[in-house]
Motif scaffolding. Structure first.
Motif, mmCIF file in Angstrom:
data_model
loop_
_atom_site.group_PDB
_atom_site.id
_atom_site.type_symbol
_atom_site.label_atom_id
_atom_site.label_comp_id
_atom_site.label_asym_id
_atom_site.label_seq_id
_atom_site.Cartn_x
_atom_site.Cartn_y
_atom_site.Cartn_z
ATOM 1 N N THR A 1 0.866 -1.183 0.000
ATOM 2 C CA THR A 1 0.000 0.000 0.000
ATOM 3 C C THR A 1 0.900 1.230 0.000
ATOM 4 N N PHE A 2 0.785 2.026 -1.064
ATOM 5 C CA PHE A 2 1.702 3.156 -1.217
ATOM 6 C C PHE A 2 0.967 4.489 -1.061
ATOM 7 N N PRO A 3 1.571 5.428 -0.316
ATOM 8 C CA PRO A 3 0.988 6.778 -0.256
ATOM 9 C C PRO A 3 1.061 7.438 -1.636
ATOM 10 N N LEU A 4 0.078 8.262 -1.943
ATOM 11 C CA LEU A 4 0.075 8.925 -3.254
ATOM 12 C C LEU A 4 0.907 10.206 -3.208
ATOM 13 N N LEU A 5 1.751 10.377 -4.205
ATOM 14 C CA LEU A 5 2.489 11.635 -4.334
ATOM 15 C C LEU A 5 1.678 12.615 -5.172
ATOM 16 N N ARG A 6 0.974 12.053 -6.182
ATOM 17 C CA ARG A 6 0.170 12.905 -7.078
ATOM 18 C C ARG A 6 -1.246 12.321 -7.164
ATOM 19 N N PRO A 7 -2.080 12.644 -6.177
ATOM 20 C CA PRO A 7 -3.432 12.050 -6.151
ATOM 21 C C PRO A 7 -4.210 12.324 -7.436
ATOM 22 N N GLU A 8 -3.980 13.481 -8.045
ATOM 23 C CA GLU A 8 -4.745 13.841 -9.254
ATOM 24 C C GLU A 8 -4.387 12.922 -10.424
ATOM 25 N N ALA A 9 -3.228 12.242 -10.354
ATOM 26 C CA ALA A 9 -2.809 11.364 -11.453
ATOM 27 C C ALA A 9 -3.069 9.882 -11.156
ATOM 28 N N ALA A 10 -3.649 9.616 -10.000
ATOM 29 C CA ALA A 10 -3.864 8.213 -9.608
ATOM 30 C C ALA A 10 -5.214 7.715 -10.130
ATOM 31 N N PRO A 11 -5.303 6.431 -10.463
ATOM 32 C CA PRO A 11 -6.566 5.905 -11.019
ATOM 33 C C PRO A 11 -7.684 5.845 -9.987
ATOM 34 N N LEU A 12 -8.913 6.006 -10.468
ATOM 35 C CA LEU A 12 -10.094 5.787 -9.634
ATOM 36 C C LEU A 12 -10.728 4.450 -10.005
ATOM 37 N N VAL A 13 -10.555 4.098 -11.294
ATOM 38 C CA VAL A 13 -11.042 2.790 -11.751
ATOM 39 C C VAL A 13 -10.038 1.746 -11.253
ATOM 40 N N SER A 14 -10.525 0.736 -10.558
ATOM 41 C CA SER A 14 -9.638 -0.336 -10.114
ATOM 42 C C SER A 14 -9.218 -1.146 -11.345
ATOM 43 N N ALA A 15 -7.989 -1.625 -11.342
ATOM 44 C CA ALA A 15 -7.494 -2.278 -12.571
ATOM 45 C C ALA A 15 -6.746 -3.563 -12.270
ATOM 46 N N ILE A 16 -6.710 -4.421 -13.282
ATOM 47 C CA ILE A 16 -5.857 -5.622 -13.209
ATOM 48 C C ILE A 16 -4.895 -5.591 -14.377
ATOM 49 N N ASP A 17 -3.621 -5.685 -14.024
ATOM 50 C CA ASP A 17 -2.560 -5.799 -15.005
ATOM 51 C C ASP A 17 -2.464 -7.303 -15.280
ATOM 52 N N ASP A 18 -3.107 -7.749 -16.350
ATOM 53 C CA ASP A 18 -3.312 -9.179 -16.513
ATOM 54 C C ASP A 18 -2.018 -9.985 -16.663
ATOM 55 N N GLY A 19 -1.048 -9.424 -17.367
ATOM 56 C CA GLY A 19 0.208 -10.148 -17.592
ATOM 57 C C GLY A 19 0.904 -10.504 -16.288
ATOM 58 N N LYS A 20 0.789 -9.637 -15.304
ATOM 59 C CA LYS A 20 1.461 -9.868 -14.009
ATOM 60 C C LYS A 20 0.477 -10.363 -12.957
ATOM 61 N N LYS A 21 -0.813 -10.376 -13.296
ATOM 62 C CA LYS A 21 -1.884 -10.726 -12.343
ATOM 63 C C LYS A 21 -1.763 -9.869 -11.077
ATOM 64 N N LEU A 22 -1.620 -8.558 -11.312
ATOM 65 C CA LEU A 22 -1.559 -7.603 -10.202
ATOM 66 C C LEU A 22 -2.751 -6.671 -10.304
ATOM 67 N N ALA A 23 -3.392 -6.433 -9.177
ATOM 68 C CA ALA A 23 -4.515 -5.496 -9.171
ATOM 69 C C ALA A 23 -4.095 -4.209 -8.477
ATOM 70 N N MET A 24 -4.672 -3.100 -8.928
ATOM 71 C CA MET A 24 -4.351 -1.791 -8.347
ATOM 72 C C MET A 24 -5.651 -1.106 -7.988
ATOM 73 N N SER A 25 -5.755 -0.666 -6.741
ATOM 74 C CA SER A 25 -7.000 -0.019 -6.319
ATOM 75 C C SER A 25 -6.699 1.207 -5.483
ATOM 76 N N ARG A 26 -7.427 2.259 -5.767
ATOM 77 C CA ARG A 26 -7.316 3.497 -5.008
ATOM 78 C C ARG A 26 -8.122 3.362 -3.723
ATOM 79 N N LEU A 27 -7.473 3.648 -2.591
ATOM 80 C CA LEU A 27 -8.197 3.635 -1.312
ATOM 81 C C LEU A 27 -7.934 4.969 -0.629
ATOM 82 N N GLY A 28 -8.761 5.952 -0.906
ATOM 83 C CA GLY A 28 -8.537 7.283 -0.334
ATOM 84 C C GLY A 28 -7.246 7.870 -0.869
ATOM 85 N N ASP A 29 -6.300 8.165 0.034
ATOM 86 C CA ASP A 29 -5.054 8.780 -0.422
ATOM 87 C C ASP A 29 -3.887 7.793 -0.506
ATOM 88 N N VAL A 30 -4.219 6.509 -0.689
ATOM 89 C CA VAL A 30 -3.178 5.503 -0.937
ATOM 90 C C VAL A 30 -3.574 4.646 -2.137
#
Ligand SMILES: Cc1cc2nc3c(=O)[nH]c(=O)nc-3n(C[C@H](O)[C@H](O)[C@H](O)COP(=O)(O)OP(=O)(O)OC[C@H]3O[C@@H](n4cnc5c(N)ncnc54)[C@H](O)[C@@H]3O)c2cc1C
Length: 365
Positions: free
Chosen positions: A289-318
């Motif tokens: 879980t990483f703190p955001l440096l640039r919240p305005e550039a962070a995704p709101l749509v949760s995503a899956i990077d299928d090749g790596k099977k990694l998911a990325m989700s915005r949770l407030g400011d992380v």
């Protein structure tokens, strides 16, 4: 009716809530000092009702073999001298065909739809806040073959009513512009607008408080030792309080009219001891879980990077990044070369896909 719920993860606590709604007297037992401190602690935060694509598909065995020596592989099988692992693998293999795939999609779709409705009811009834975002879930692919396979899965899912659709790179970047910096390397994707994301730990811990307010009794810091059987009935549970520095363990017996076992992957060995055989084998995943440096550039749509099977989700400011699976038994260690490589993959991949958006040097707890 007195029901004992073993395990205070998202499943145990949600079950406790529904049992209270139906008038049960509820006792929840967990070895941790609070709810959601194991698998439900920091998952990928996707309420992926439409991620009804089983990992068991016709390509999976070959991929798993190819990946066996790749520390960063999305699915890493680490063979053990453990019959349970081999038995599970054989059952998995038996599902790696198109007929089983379609049947499993249909069942997961039905279960997902039911769970989603139940989740919405709980949220409506309790007003729990857990960084919920109703922005959908996108999958992105970096090669044509995987995108074609995704297209096939989309067809099967749509047949059963899932609103997932195949999208071009341009559409994907319109849906979530945060991935633009990586856009050149995206072949295309899928998108399901009805999916959501949210923090499983926040949800579970708050629901646990609501359960306590409604009279549920919580025995945190208690290990479940065994289930006790009288004839054909499991009527009690042996537990012991975990006391740091204690010389002898203090056992006690809890009697209930019904017992719910919701101990995650530990449910399988516990139930095996009373003759109930669940085809469950532990899968180790990684999460940061990483703190955001640039919240305005962070995704709101949760995503899956299928090749790596990694998911990325915005949770407030992380930003939570989590995923991959390792099949090597009950192993929580992080201080070995495989675990180190997989942890490193999380931060490296975030820098590739969302450069400069998070502070990847300082993952949060
Ligand atoms: C990296 C990763 C990412 C994931 N991402 C997602 C996602 O985005 N979306 C999604 O839907 N799912 C995701 N999952 C799966 C999801 O997190 C799990 O399915 C879910 O958290 C399991 O909840 P649970 O209540 O069954 O288990 P747990 O949360 O593990 O709860 C089991 C509880 O039982 C207790 N327990 C176990 N044994 C004993 C014992 N002997 N005595 C006392 N207590 C005991 C534990 O302390 C624990 O609190 C992910 C999983 C991982 C690993």
């Amino acid at each position: 009716m007195k029901t004992i719920v073993l395990g205070a993860g998202i499943i145990g606590i949600s079950t406790a809530w529904h049992l209270l709604e139906r008038g049960h007297e509820v006792v929840v037992v967990d070895r941790q000092p609070d709810a959601a401190l194991e698998t439900s602690f920091a998952n990928a935060a996707q309420i992926s009702v439409s991620y009804c694509e089983p990992w068991a598909n016709r390509a999976a065995p070959w991929k798993a073999l190819k990946w066996m020596f790749d520390k960063e592989a999305p699915l890493l099988l680490r063979p053990q001298l453990d019959w349970e692992q081999w038995r599970w693998c054989l059952k998995f293999l038996a599902q790696c065909n198109d007929t089983a795939f379609e049947r499993n999609v249909q069942q997961i779709v039905a279960l997902g739809a039911y769970s989603h409705a139940a989740l919405k009811d709980v949220v409506r009834a309790t007003g729990i806040q857990y960084h919920r975002l109703e922005c959908g879930i996108a999958h992105f692919y970096s090669d044509q073959k995987s995108l074609d396979e995704a297209g096939h899965a989309v067809e099967v899912m749509r047949k059963f009513g899932v609103q997932r659709r195949l999208v071009s790179r341009a559409e994907l970047l319109q849906i979530e512009p945060a991935f633009s910096a990586y856009g050149e390397r995206i072949t295309g994707g899928t998108y399901t607008s009805t999916d959501e994301s949210g923090d499983a730990r926040l949800f579970t811990q708050q629901l646990a408080r609501r359960c306590a307010e409604r009279g549920a009794q919580f025995l945190y810091g208690h290990d479940v030792l065994r289930l006790n059987k009288t004839g054909n009935t499991i009527d009690s549970v042996a537990v012991s309080a975990i006391q740091s520095g204690a010389t002898g363990q203090k056992h006690s017996i809890l009697k209930g009219d019904a017992i719910v076992v919701a101990c995650g992957s530990y449910s399988a060995p516990l139930l095996r001891s009373v003759g109930v055989d669940l085809p469950i084998y532990p899968g180790k995943g990684y999460s940061a879980t990483f703190p955001l440096l640039r919240p305005e550039a962070a995704p709101l749509v949760s995503a899956i990077d299928d090749g790596k099977k990694l998911a990325m989700s915005r949770l407030g400011d992380v930003l939570r990044v989590a995923g991959t699976i390792e099949l090597g038994g009950f192993d929580l260690s992080l201080d070995n070369p495989v675990a180190k490589a997989r942890c490193h993959l999380l931060s490296r991949r975030i820098e590739e896909v969302l450069p400069g958006v998070c502070d990847t040097r300082t993952p949060e707890q």
